[in-house]
Design an enzyme around this catalytic site. Sequence first.
Site, mmCIF file in Angstrom:
data_model
loop_
_atom_site.group_PDB
_atom_site.id
_atom_site.type_symbol
_atom_site.label_atom_id
_atom_site.label_comp_id
_atom_site.label_asym_id
_atom_site.label_seq_id
_atom_site.Cartn_x
_atom_site.Cartn_y
_atom_site.Cartn_z
ATOM 1 N N LYS A 7 1.800 2.006 -5.171
ATOM 2 C CA LYS A 7 2.334 1.398 -6.403
ATOM 3 C C LYS A 7 1.400 1.643 -7.585
ATOM 4 O O LYS A 7 1.852 1.879 -8.704
ATOM 5 C CB LYS A 7 2.520 -0.120 -6.203
ATOM 6 C CG LYS A 7 3.500 -0.464 -5.085
ATOM 7 C CD LYS A 7 3.567 -1.953 -4.839
ATOM 8 C CE LYS A 7 2.311 -2.528 -4.249
ATOM 9 N NZ LYS A 7 2.001 -2.087 -2.873
ATOM 10 N N ASP B 66 0.811 -1.230 0.000
ATOM 11 C CA ASP B 66 0.000 0.000 0.000
ATOM 12 C C ASP B 66 0.838 1.270 0.000
ATOM 13 O O ASP B 66 0.442 2.295 0.553
ATOM 14 C CB ASP B 66 -0.963 0.009 1.215
ATOM 15 C CG ASP B 66 -1.833 -1.234 1.234
ATOM 16 O OD1 ASP B 66 -2.216 -1.690 0.148
ATOM 17 O OD2 ASP B 66 -2.113 -1.739 2.333
ATOM 18 N N GLU B 67 1.976 1.224 -0.643
ATOM 19 C CA GLU B 67 2.876 2.385 -0.691
ATOM 20 C C GLU B 67 2.432 3.404 -1.743
ATOM 21 O O GLU B 67 2.928 4.535 -1.754
ATOM 22 C CB GLU B 67 4.318 1.936 -1.011
ATOM 23 C CG GLU B 67 4.964 1.007 0.013
ATOM 24 C CD GLU B 67 4.715 -0.467 -0.295
ATOM 25 O OE1 GLU B 67 3.851 -0.765 -1.157
ATOM 26 O OE2 GLU B 67 5.383 -1.322 0.313
ATOM 27 N N GLN C 57 1.868 -6.141 -3.184
ATOM 28 C CA GLN C 57 2.369 -6.275 -1.805
ATOM 29 C C GLN C 57 3.647 -5.432 -1.612
ATOM 30 O O GLN C 57 3.782 -4.408 -2.217
ATOM 31 C CB GLN C 57 2.595 -7.747 -1.427
ATOM 32 C CG GLN C 57 1.302 -8.551 -1.250
ATOM 33 C CD GLN C 57 0.689 -9.003 -2.541
ATOM 34 O OE1 GLN C 57 1.326 -9.649 -3.344
ATOM 35 N NE2 GLN C 57 -0.565 -8.668 -2.772
ATOM 36 N N GLY D 189 -4.575 -4.422 -3.723
ATOM 37 C CA GLY D 189 -5.569 -3.393 -3.994
ATOM 38 C C GLY D 189 -4.808 -2.151 -4.407
ATOM 39 O O GLY D 189 -4.181 -1.509 -3.573
ATOM 40 N N HIS D 190 -4.794 -1.862 -5.698
ATOM 41 C CA HIS D 190 -4.029 -0.725 -6.209
ATOM 42 C C HIS D 190 -4.982 0.389 -6.641
ATOM 43 O O HIS D 190 -5.846 0.173 -7.485
ATOM 44 C CB HIS D 190 -3.141 -1.164 -7.380
ATOM 45 C CG HIS D 190 -2.065 -2.121 -6.956
ATOM 46 N ND1 HIS D 190 -1.103 -2.585 -7.804
ATOM 47 C CD2 HIS D 190 -1.805 -2.694 -5.754
ATOM 48 C CE1 HIS D 190 -0.291 -3.401 -7.136
ATOM 49 N NE2 HIS D 190 -0.711 -3.490 -5.895
ATOM 50 N N THR D 191 -4.797 1.564 -6.063
ATOM 51 C CA THR D 191 -5.691 2.679 -6.364
ATOM 52 C C THR D 191 -5.062 3.600 -7.394
ATOM 53 O O THR D 191 -3.885 3.949 -7.285
ATOM 54 C CB THR D 191 -5.950 3.507 -5.079
ATOM 55 O OG1 THR D 191 -6.191 2.592 -4.015
ATOM 56 C CG2 THR D 191 -7.123 4.439 -5.241
ATOM 57 N N THR E 167 3.161 -12.715 2.740
ATOM 58 C CA THR E 167 2.315 -13.337 1.727
ATOM 59 C C THR E 167 3.068 -14.537 1.160
ATOM 60 O O THR E 167 4.196 -14.820 1.585
ATOM 61 C CB THR E 167 1.890 -12.304 0.652
ATOM 62 O OG1 THR E 167 0.839 -12.872 -0.135
ATOM 63 C CG2 THR E 167 3.058 -11.874 -0.231
ATOM 64 N N THR F 231 -5.748 -11.796 3.659
ATOM 65 C CA THR F 231 -6.884 -11.115 3.024
ATOM 66 C C THR F 231 -8.023 -12.104 2.740
ATOM 67 O O THR F 231 -9.069 -11.702 2.228
ATOM 68 C CB THR F 231 -6.443 -10.475 1.692
ATOM 69 O OG1 THR F 231 -5.892 -11.513 0.865
ATOM 70 C CG2 THR F 231 -5.382 -9.397 1.917
HETATM 71 P P1 GDP Z 1 -0.811 0.279 -3.546
HETATM 72 O O1 GDP Z 1 -1.408 -1.001 -3.054
HETATM 73 O O2 GDP Z 1 0.654 0.351 -3.299
HETATM 74 O O3 GDP Z 1 -1.166 0.590 -4.977
HETATM 75 O O4 GDP Z 1 -1.467 1.441 -2.648
HETATM 76 P P2 GDP Z 1 -3.022 1.591 -2.245
HETATM 77 O O5 GDP Z 1 -3.759 2.047 -3.447
HETATM 78 O O6 GDP Z 1 -3.524 0.383 -1.540
HETATM 79 O O7 GDP Z 1 -2.913 2.723 -1.143
HETATM 80 C C1 GDP Z 1 -2.354 3.964 -1.409
HETATM 81 C C2 GDP Z 1 -3.431 5.048 -1.194
HETATM 82 O O8 GDP Z 1 -2.828 6.317 -1.139
HETATM 83 C C3 GDP Z 1 -4.443 5.143 -2.316
HETATM 84 O O9 GDP Z 1 -5.686 5.547 -1.816
HETATM 85 C C4 GDP Z 1 -3.859 6.225 -3.224
HETATM 86 O O10 GDP Z 1 -4.843 6.893 -3.997
HETATM 87 C C5 GDP Z 1 -3.278 7.141 -2.202
HETATM 88 N N1 GDP Z 1 -2.084 7.898 -2.606
HETATM 89 C C6 GDP Z 1 -1.057 7.535 -3.416
HETATM 90 N N2 GDP Z 1 -0.099 8.491 -3.427
HETATM 91 C C7 GDP Z 1 -0.542 9.472 -2.605
HETATM 92 C C8 GDP Z 1 0.004 10.723 -2.168
HETATM 93 O O11 GDP Z 1 1.119 11.115 -2.522
HETATM 94 N N3 GDP Z 1 -0.736 11.427 -1.276
HETATM 95 C C9 GDP Z 1 -1.954 11.036 -0.832
HETATM 96 N N4 GDP Z 1 -2.607 11.787 0.037
HETATM 97 N N5 GDP Z 1 -2.493 9.874 -1.220
HETATM 98 C C10 GDP Z 1 -1.801 9.099 -2.089
HETATM 99 P P1 IMO Z 2 -0.958 -4.250 -2.174
HETATM 100 O O1 IMO Z 2 -0.527 -4.801 -3.508
HETATM 101 C C1 IMO Z 2 -0.863 -4.709 2.159
HETATM 102 C C2 IMO Z 2 -0.903 -8.801 3.712
HETATM 103 C C3 IMO Z 2 -2.127 -9.252 4.474
HETATM 104 C C4 IMO Z 2 -1.480 -10.219 5.452
HETATM 105 C C5 IMO Z 2 -0.394 -10.885 4.605
HETATM 106 C C6 IMO Z 2 -0.800 -12.224 4.010
HETATM 107 O O2 IMO Z 2 -2.251 -3.523 -2.224
HETATM 108 O O3 IMO Z 2 0.136 -3.468 -1.545
HETATM 109 P P2 IMO Z 2 -2.360 -12.905 1.970
HETATM 110 O O4 IMO Z 2 -3.810 -12.685 1.730
HETATM 111 O O5 IMO Z 2 -1.478 -12.346 0.914
HETATM 112 O O6 IMO Z 2 -2.028 -14.347 2.282
HETATM 113 O O7 IMO Z 2 -2.041 -12.097 3.342
HETATM 114 O O8 IMO Z 2 -0.108 -9.974 3.561
HETATM 115 N N1 IMO Z 2 -1.178 -8.278 2.347
HETATM 116 C C7 IMO Z 2 -1.122 -6.981 2.029
HETATM 117 N N2 IMO Z 2 -0.881 -5.892 2.801
HETATM 118 N N3 IMO Z 2 -1.038 -4.572 0.816
HETATM 119 C C8 IMO Z 2 -1.235 -5.658 0.044
HETATM 120 O O9 IMO Z 2 -1.254 -5.572 -1.308
HETATM 121 C C9 IMO Z 2 -1.324 -6.924 0.642
HETATM 122 N N4 IMO Z 2 -1.542 -8.178 0.180
HETATM 123 C C10 IMO Z 2 -1.419 -8.994 1.235
HETATM 124 O O10 IMO Z 2 -2.754 -8.180 5.128
HETATM 125 O O11 IMO Z 2 -0.846 -9.515 6.471
HETATM 126 MG MG MG Z 3 -2.929 -1.637 -1.747
#
Ligand code: GDP
Ligand code: IMO
Ligand code: MG
Length: 428
Positions: free
Chosen positions: A16, A13-14, A223, A40-42, A238, A128
């Site tokens: 990506k 959730d960085e 991840q 879950g990529h936003t 994972t 998850t």
């Molecule tokens: P991913 O799994 O690495 O793609 O990240 P996620 O989508 O799960 O979570 C990142 C969240 O931060 C999402 O809601 C993005 O829209 C949001 N996001 C990404 N970059 C930024 C940023 O620089 N600032 C803010 N406020 N939100 C961001």
């Molecule tokens: P993105 O791509 C954050 C975590 C789960 C759990 C562990 C194992 O959005 O960054 P799993 O269902 O893979 O067997 O769960 O990994 N996990 C994540 N945490 N972002 C994810 O994906 C994740 N995918 C799995 O919360 O701790």
């Molecule tokens: Mg995510």
Amino acid sequence: MSNLVILGAQWGDEGKGKITDFLASQADYIVRYQGGNNAGHTVELENQKYKLHLIPSGIFNKNKSCIIGNGVVVNPEALVKEIKYLNDLNVSVEGLVISDRAHIIFPYHVEIDRLEEEHRGEDRIGTTIKGIGPCYRDKVERSGIRMCDFSNRGFFEKILRKNIKRKNDLIVKYYGSTPLDEDTMVQDYMGYMEEIAPYITDINVIMRKAVKDNANILFEGAQGTLLDIDYGTYPFVTSSHPTTSGIACGAGISPFRLEKALGVVKAYTTRVGRGPFVTELTDETGDWIRERGFEYGTTTGRARRCGWIDMVMLNYSIEINGFTSIALTKLDTLSDLETIRIATAYQLDGELIDYFPASLETLSRCEPIYIDMPGWSLEEVQNAKTYDELPVNAKKYVEKIEELLGVPADIVSVGPKRSETFVRGTFF
Ligand code: GDP
Ligand code: IMO
Ligand code: MG
């Protein structure tokens, strides 16, 4: 040819999805190489926010080839839903392809994931519940079913029925739970597979052509490094390799061809699910960051644990992945804090260490050593149209991180939208 790896340097959730979408305009191919719909990529475009789980985040750029590699575990039901979700929002998935070597997630994987977590009780991982671990387990154990198996419908149905019987045995006899209905599953999955069949192909042929054509390839990790089955905080990880090492075997490209790696680093640290977290903040500052950064899971909606940025963990991540630069995201979220902390070392049994311990017991005894940085205001960040226009203290924070990591922050992100991105380097 040029290629760029984009992957998570922390626990997922960085950001990506945002960074991949942002750079996808410069690429010809965008490739997912591991994980499944646990991701879950936003991607937030000017007027619409999209959430992707399986389809590469390059899909919003026209005329790109978006590849789901052999290392990904694919749930056909989830994929059919995601295709429909995008089509309903007028996003074409014409460029989508799925490796014929990718393994398939069935409902028994999801059910076993759920039962296994229930069984673990206090020791649960906090997965998850998408069936990821059980599907990779079948792959390694050599009883999995792959996309290519569907090319012979009769064979596919035969091996699926055989697997359902075996898994129902496990569900009933070992877990003492209710068996899944064989006929319903077969019927549903023959339907889902028929819908995704046109996208299934041998991606090695595509990758070979991409290399020959000198195309630009972008690899999108799911991840994060600390969730890697080998390098992460095992067993709270994972079941795949989100790291650079996962690309060669998950996407059909030689490791010798990989060129640059961009580590996506959140300006602080978050984690969903259980497991150690040295810089975790369990106080009101942690709650404040969660609310300000809207740190709730994209896939499960769970509240993410929040803490300060951790240089011990990030230097370990850089070492493993060979990051040539980083994309520092969510810098805006930290705005309005008086002081922002950076962990530069751990104290273990009275001694300072700068390595990331393998043992969770050891890790639980590590105390973070911090340096403090002065904060900045959100208003100043929102007014900045270039990196140089950012408040001085925000730039000092970025530059301190660069100094401590020894790699440049080629991207600095200050909001979820494409326009809220400052580029400081070149990628292709
Ligand atoms: P991913 O799994 O690495 O793609 O990240 P996620 O989508 O799960 O979570 C990142 C969240 O931060 C999402 O809601 C993005 O829209 C949001 N996001 C990404 N970059 C930024 C940023 O620089 N600032 C803010 N406020 N939100 C961001
Ligand atoms: P993105 O791509 C954050 C975590 C789960 C759990 C562990 C194992 O959005 O960054 P799993 O269902 O893979 O067997 O769960 O990994 N996990 C994540 N945490 N972002 C994810 O994906 C994740 N995918 C799995 O919360 O701790
Ligand atoms: Mg995510």
